[in-house]
Design a protein around this motif. Structure first.
Motif, short mmCIF file in Angstrom:
data_model
loop_
_atom_site.label_atom_id
_atom_site.label_comp_id
_atom_site.label_asym_id
_atom_site.label_seq_id
_atom_site.Cartn_x
_atom_site.Cartn_y
_atom_site.Cartn_z
N GLY A 1 1.61 15.65 9.98
CA GLY A 1 0.42 17.08 9.26
C GLY A 1 1.06 17.71 10.22
O GLY A 1 0.43 18.92 9.90
N TYR A 2 1.12 17.41 11.39
CA TYR A 2 1.68 18.81 12.53
C TYR A 2 3.10 19.38 12.38
O TYR A 2 2.36 20.47 13.02
CB TYR A 2 1.96 18.27 13.43
CG TYR A 2 2.97 16.86 13.98
CD1 TYR A 2 3.59 17.68 14.75
CD2 TYR A 2 2.72 15.33 13.97
CE1 TYR A 2 4.87 16.94 14.30
CE2 TYR A 2 3.67 14.88 13.58
CZ TYR A 2 4.85 15.32 13.79
OH TYR A 2 6.18 14.39 14.46
N LYS B 1 0.39 15.59 -0.02
CA LYS B 1 -0.21 14.83 1.03
C LYS B 1 0.82 13.63 1.11
O LYS B 1 0.47 12.42 2.17
CB LYS B 1 -1.03 13.26 -0.37
CG LYS B 1 -1.91 11.98 -0.17
CD LYS B 1 -2.74 12.75 0.43
CE LYS B 1 -3.43 11.61 0.30
NZ LYS B 1 -3.04 10.29 0.85
N TYR C 1 -2.29 21.49 2.62
CA TYR C 1 -2.78 19.84 1.69
C TYR C 1 -4.09 20.95 2.04
O TYR C 1 -4.97 21.07 0.77
CB TYR C 1 -3.25 19.20 3.41
CG TYR C 1 -3.71 17.91 1.96
CD1 TYR C 1 -3.24 17.51 1.41
CD2 TYR C 1 -4.29 17.32 1.46
CE1 TYR C 1 -3.47 16.45 -0.32
CE2 TYR C 1 -5.33 16.78 1.75
CZ TYR C 1 -4.60 16.14 0.55
OH TYR C 1 -5.93 15.57 -0.44
N ASP C 2 -5.18 21.61 2.88
CA ASP C 2 -6.13 22.04 2.52
C ASP C 2 -6.30 23.18 1.61
O ASP C 2 -6.67 23.79 0.48
CB ASP C 2 -7.18 22.17 4.13
CG ASP C 2 -7.28 21.00 4.81
OD1 ASP C 2 -7.18 20.13 3.98
OD2 ASP C 2 -7.08 21.18 6.17
N GLN D 1 -0.95 20.11 7.16
CA GLN D 1 -2.56 19.52 7.20
C GLN D 1 -3.05 20.96 6.71
O GLN D 1 -3.37 20.59 5.91
CB GLN D 1 -2.93 19.05 8.76
CG GLN D 1 -4.42 19.37 8.74
CD GLN D 1 -4.88 17.54 7.43
OE1 GLN D 1 -4.38 16.41 7.78
NE2 GLN D 1 -5.74 17.76 6.71
N GLU D 2 -2.71 21.98 6.84
CA GLU D 2 -3.74 23.10 6.72
C GLU D 2 -3.11 23.94 4.99
O GLU D 2 -3.93 24.17 4.59
CB GLU D 2 -3.22 24.42 7.55
CG GLU D 2 -3.30 24.51 9.44
CD GLU D 2 -2.27 25.25 10.25
OE1 GLU D 2 -3.15 25.51 11.16
OE2 GLU D 2 -1.86 26.06 9.73
N LYS E 1 -0.47 19.70 -4.02
CA LYS E 1 -1.60 18.71 -3.51
C LYS E 1 -0.64 16.93 -3.09
O LYS E 1 -0.51 16.72 -1.82
CB LYS E 1 -2.54 18.59 -3.64
CG LYS E 1 -3.83 17.66 -2.87
CD LYS E 1 -4.97 17.59 -3.88
CE LYS E 1 -5.89 16.55 -2.78
NZ LYS E 1 -7.23 16.63 -3.20
N THR F 1 1.29 24.44 9.26
CA THR F 1 1.76 22.84 8.44
C THR F 1 0.80 23.33 7.83
O THR F 1 0.17 22.82 7.04
CB THR F 1 0.73 22.41 10.01
OG1 THR F 1 -0.91 22.74 9.98
CG2 THR F 1 0.76 23.30 11.69
N ASN G 1 -0.97 19.30 17.61
CA ASN G 1 -2.09 19.10 18.52
C ASN G 1 -1.88 17.95 20.28
O ASN G 1 -2.75 17.66 20.44
CB ASN G 1 -2.29 17.57 17.66
CG ASN G 1 -2.53 18.63 15.97
OD1 ASN G 1 -3.25 19.42 16.53
ND2 ASN G 1 -2.28 17.62 15.44
N LEU H 1 2.36 14.10 4.12
CA LEU H 1 1.01 13.59 4.86
C LEU H 1 0.33 12.52 5.76
O LEU H 1 0.53 11.45 6.50
CB LEU H 1 -1.04 14.05 4.81
CG LEU H 1 -1.62 15.23 4.81
CD1 LEU H 1 -2.59 15.53 4.35
CD2 LEU H 1 -1.16 15.77 6.45
N ASP H 2 0.61 11.95 4.28
CA ASP H 2 0.84 9.50 4.57
C ASP H 2 2.23 9.10 5.78
O ASP H 2 1.13 7.96 6.26
CB ASP H 2 1.15 9.64 3.01
CG ASP H 2 -0.07 8.97 2.27
OD1 ASP H 2 -1.24 9.88 2.93
OD2 ASP H 2 -0.05 8.74 0.81
#
Length: 561
Positions: free
Chosen positions: A437-438, A429, A415-416, A412-413, A425, A410, A186, A432-433
């Motif tokens: 996420g990148y 998570k 996680y989805d 984030q990707e 997950k 990544t 990002n 991510l916290d």
């Protein structure tokens, strides 16, 4: 084997390294071993005193242990040169270091500032200097001195390119380049450039928003109360420059240990508290620094030091393996119908063991070529083209992706992608916290920064089942972190504290300090002028203490918030 070894001073010279005959030579009553044991500031005063005193001495005989007129004439140029170099060391915030301090005990920030001091002394102009976070490990008072030194270098006709997150340094710059807007995938764009005031006006600059005050790290609405029955106390700490102090650490709180550089923070926390707790709770072999005893150890069940060292030193170590998420991903692939038909177990999807990995590169995806007299060169493996696995393993797909494709996602990707797999997950998570996420699941450990490695370790701790009796130690965790990252880090540390754990942070960052429940401020100065307990209490109590340098800067920060 080094961790089982203890360094002891030589019984013949008592650690002075020189023969008696050499130590018998004195200048103004002291020998070379005594002189190099002085901190920079004290040495500078001694040499200044020698220069000034001898200006008044004209007799050829020694007077009050001073140099004779002839000796002074010979030494004058040398004395000026020594004083000049010591002054440069003093100006970059290293006044507390003793001259005989060994290089391997210096921090990265201290080494960088020593190199900076040598450059100032050279008096060169027309040079481009590149500095990577020179403010690391510096108290705000010393930071102002460092900025004056950088301006001095600029005024000589040099250009200084500084990579920095420190607010004072950014505001002191003539021109700012803000890269972003985010990190990793990002980021990589030039978001804004110009004077600090122009950066403040830039709408899409996160740095500008923090500088202008539109965004900030909020002060907690209320501090956690101290439970007088849950306190660990270090009694009689007297290692290095600590002056026989007693320090209390209330459990279940976020505690910041503050003070000038060299005031004794790392000695108290790392050398005494951490080593003593590790010895008692984990039977560690490391010997703690000098202290009488520690009360309240029975109130905790483990001590964990979360530092910025790499999570692994080989390309096989990555966030997926370290956090434990990769174990569940391999299990998932092993349960797929295609894997069952072929008889693949979860080990088939590991790049650490034979079976599914590419044997040409042993699952690294890259091959190291050793170069004589040059750094090693890494090239992508031709056998697997960097995928790490053999062709048969890559034929097993989950939702259209093979195991190598998963590692390229990544956080984030991923996680989805694994939203319906609870085990995976949950692990992702926590990553991510902590604001990661990148980064990619399979990103090799050596390519992660110190701050990223530390946050991966914190994520692993968050994913564990908490006992509420863990004692965490972090040494300057905000090193290399942007204002927004400091905010995320505080959120993670607060979660650990909310579970009943204790987090002790050695810190200079005022955003972190103002959010602490309890502060232990050491000082008042560094080196032999430090080692005392100046004040302890909430940030508001420390801010009101007139003897505390930290309190002086904290008062302004709390007034802004």
């Amino acid at each position: 084997i080094e961790k089982f070894m203890t360094l002891l001073p030589c019984p013949a010279c008592q650690g002075k390294r020189l023969k008696k005959e050499v130590l018998a030579v004195t200048v103004a009553g002291i020998n070379i071993a005594e002189l190099v044991s002085y901190p920079v500031e004290k040495s500078l005063d001694w040499f200044k005193g020698l220069l000034e005193s001898n200006k008044t001495v004209t007799k050829k005989s020694r007077q009050n242990d001073l140099l004779t007129e002839k000796e002074f004439e010979i030494a004058r140029q040398v004395l000026k040169e020594i004083s000049s170099r010591l002054r440069f060391l003093n100006s970059v915030g290293l006044s507390y270091l003793t001259l005989d301090r060994t290089a391997n005990t210096l921090s990265g920030g201290e080494l960088q500032r020593i190199r900076l001091a040598t450059q100032i002394g050279s008096g060169l102009s027309g040079v481009l200097y590149v500095l990577d976070e020179p403010s690391i490990g510096l108290h705000q008072r010393d930071n102002n001195r460092l900025l004056e030194t950088l301006r001095e270098l600029r005024d000589l006709g040099n250009t200084l390119l500084v990579v920095e997150h420190d607010e004072d340094t950014i505001l002191a710059a003539d021109h700012v380049l803000d890269i972003g807007p985010g990190a990793g995938e990002n980021g990589g764009e030039l978001v804004a450039q110009g004077t600090p005031d122009e950066i403040k006006q830039a709408e899409n600059s996160i740095t500008g928003q923090y500088l202008s005050g539109k965004q900030n790290v909020p002060v907690p609405a209320k501090r956690k109360p101290i439970n007088p029955r849950r306190i660990i106390e270090v009694i009689g700490a007297k290692e290095n420059n600590l002056q026989n102090i007693d320090v209390r650490f209330p459990l279940g709180q976020l505690i910041c240990v503050t003070g000038l550089s060299g005031s004794g923070k790392s000695t108290l926390i790392q050398e005494i508290l951490h080593k003593a707790l590790a010895q008692k709770l984990h039977r560690a072999k490391s010997k703690p620094g000098k202290h009488e005893f520690i009360e309240g150890i029975h109130l905790i069940d483990k001590v964990i030091d979360i530092d910025q060292s790499p999570i692994g030193r080989t390309p096989r170590s990555n966030p997926a393996t370290y956090s434990g998420a990769f174990t569940y991903i391999r299990d998932l692939f092993a349960q797929l119908p295609e894997s069952r038909v072929r008889g693949y177990k979860s080990g088939r999807f590991s790049f650490n063991v034979k079976g599914g990995r590419c044997e040409a590169c042993h699952g690294d995806g890259i091959i190291k070529i050793e170069m004589h007299f040059l750094p090693d060169v890494y090239v992508t493996c031709e056998g697997c083209e960097g995928h790490r696995y053999n062709r048969e393993t890559l034929e097993v797909l989950y939702k259209g992706k093979n195991i190598a494709d998963i590692l390229q996602l990544t956080i984030q990707e991923a996680y989805d992608f694994f939203a319906n797999i609870p085990n995976i997950k949950t692990k992702l998570k926590t990553l991510l916290d902590v604001g990661l996420g990148y980064i990619r699941l399979g990103q090799s450990a050596p390519t992660l920064s110190g701050g990223e490695a530390q946050r991966i370790k914190l994520a692993k701790e968050l994913s564990k089942r908490s006992t509420g009796k863990t004692f965490y130690i972090l040494d300057e965790p905000t090193t290399g972190l942007h204002f927004a990252d400091v905010k995320k880090l505080l959120g993670v540390l607060t979660k650990l504290v909310d579970r009943g754990n204790t987090v002790v942070v050695i810190e200079h960052n005022l955003d972190m300090i103002k959010c602490a429940d309890y502060i232990v401020d050491l000082g008042p100065g560094g080196g032999d002028k430090g080692g005392k307990l100046v004040v302890c209490g909430t940030p508001e109590q420390v801010a009101e203490n007139t003897d505390s340098y930290t309190g002086h800067f904290l008062k302004r920060m709390l007034a802004k918030s």
